[in-house]
Design a protein around this motif. Sequence first.
Motif, PDB file in Angstrom:
ATOM      1  N   THR A  38       0.825  -1.206   0.000  1.00  0.00           N
ATOM      2  CA  THR A  38       0.000   0.000   0.000  1.00  0.00           C
ATOM      3  C   THR A  38       0.858   1.254   0.000  1.00  0.00           C
ATOM      4  N   TRP A  39       0.253   2.362  -0.398  1.00  0.00           N
ATOM      5  CA  TRP A  39       0.950   3.640  -0.339  1.00  0.00           C
ATOM      6  C   TRP A  39       1.353   3.927   1.101  1.00  0.00           C
ATOM      7  N   ALA A  40       0.526   3.519   2.066  1.00  0.00           N
ATOM      8  CA  ALA A  40       0.819   3.791   3.473  1.00  0.00           C
ATOM      9  C   ALA A  40       2.115   3.109   3.910  1.00  0.00           C
ATOM     10  N   ARG A  41       2.355   1.912   3.422  1.00  0.00           N
ATOM     11  CA  ARG A  41       3.597   1.209   3.778  1.00  0.00           C
ATOM     12  C   ARG A  41       4.810   1.958   3.231  1.00  0.00           C
ATOM     13  N   ARG A  44       5.149   5.207   5.197  1.00  0.00           N
ATOM     14  CA  ARG A  44       5.679   4.927   6.547  1.00  0.00           C
ATOM     15  C   ARG A  44       7.178   4.674   6.485  1.00  0.00           C
ATOM     16  N   GLY A  62      -1.582   8.120  11.222  1.00  0.00           N
ATOM     17  CA  GLY A  62      -2.295   6.863  11.394  1.00  0.00           C
ATOM     18  C   GLY A  62      -3.422   6.952  12.405  1.00  0.00           C
ATOM     19  N   VAL A  68      -7.657   8.812   7.083  1.00  0.00           N
ATOM     20  CA  VAL A  68      -7.124   7.607   6.433  1.00  0.00           C
ATOM     21  C   VAL A  68      -7.995   6.402   6.755  1.00  0.00           C
ATOM     22  N   SER A  69      -7.928   5.392   5.904  1.00  0.00           N
ATOM     23  CA  SER A  69      -8.697   4.169   6.149  1.00  0.00           C
ATOM     24  C   SER A  69      -8.122   3.439   7.357  1.00  0.00           C
ATOM     25  N   ASP A  72      -4.871   1.665   6.334  1.00  0.00           N
ATOM     26  CA  ASP A  72      -3.749   2.590   6.202  1.00  0.00           C
ATOM     27  C   ASP A  72      -3.342   3.147   7.561  1.00  0.00           C
ATOM     28  N   GLU A  75      -1.232   0.602   9.323  1.00  0.00           N
ATOM     29  CA  GLU A  75       0.106   0.548   8.717  1.00  0.00           C
ATOM     30  C   GLU A  75       0.952   1.730   9.166  1.00  0.00           C
ATOM     31  N   HIS A 162      -4.361  10.458  -1.852  1.00  0.00           N
ATOM     32  CA  HIS A 162      -4.637   9.555  -0.731  1.00  0.00           C
ATOM     33  C   HIS A 162      -5.469  10.245   0.345  1.00  0.00           C
TER      34      HIS A 162
END
Length: 191
Positions: A38-41, A44, A62, A68-69, A72, A75, A162
């Motif tokens: 994911t973009w979140a990973r 991060r 976060g 954010v979901s 996400d 993460e 995002h």
Amino acid sequence: MRGRPAVLQFPSRAGRRAEVARRFASAQREAGASAAETWARHFRRALEDLGPAFAWFATYLGSRVDLVSIADGLELARAGSRGVPLSRASFARLLATESPGAACHVIELAEGPTRSTPMSETRRARLADGSAVDIEILLETREATARDLDLLPVFTAALEGHLSEAGVRSALLDAPRAFAQAYDTPIRLEL
């Protein structure tokens, strides 16, 4: 043995801004090339690579479930998870350096931390008067943190697509206040 985390030194604020921009451009390319992550990973990891203040921002973002979901957010919340806490001796040395007046009243210090974040470590202690307290030590200087948090607007492009434009603005404007509240450090950000 672990001492104070290394502080990245750059020749100027412009140099640090360029390093942040390069790291995020790289993270965006990696995210575009990898459908499995994911973009979140990627975001991060980029933040963690840039140091404790940026890792803290990932955990803060976060926590913003309005932006954010859940996936996400979980993460991003993983940012800065340190596997190796400071030794008791290192913690005691930092306490003595940062607050010699308080350190002289500590007669017992817990072996391990009760809380560990990208920015701080907290341990239980007993004072000479017998009272039990929690002692929190910041692992990054206030000046270095202020310089890094001042660069948060560089993240705008990395967050586009995002988060909504209003969400990005909200996160970037609220983060320094949240940091100051969490760590009692007055930091202001101008967009």
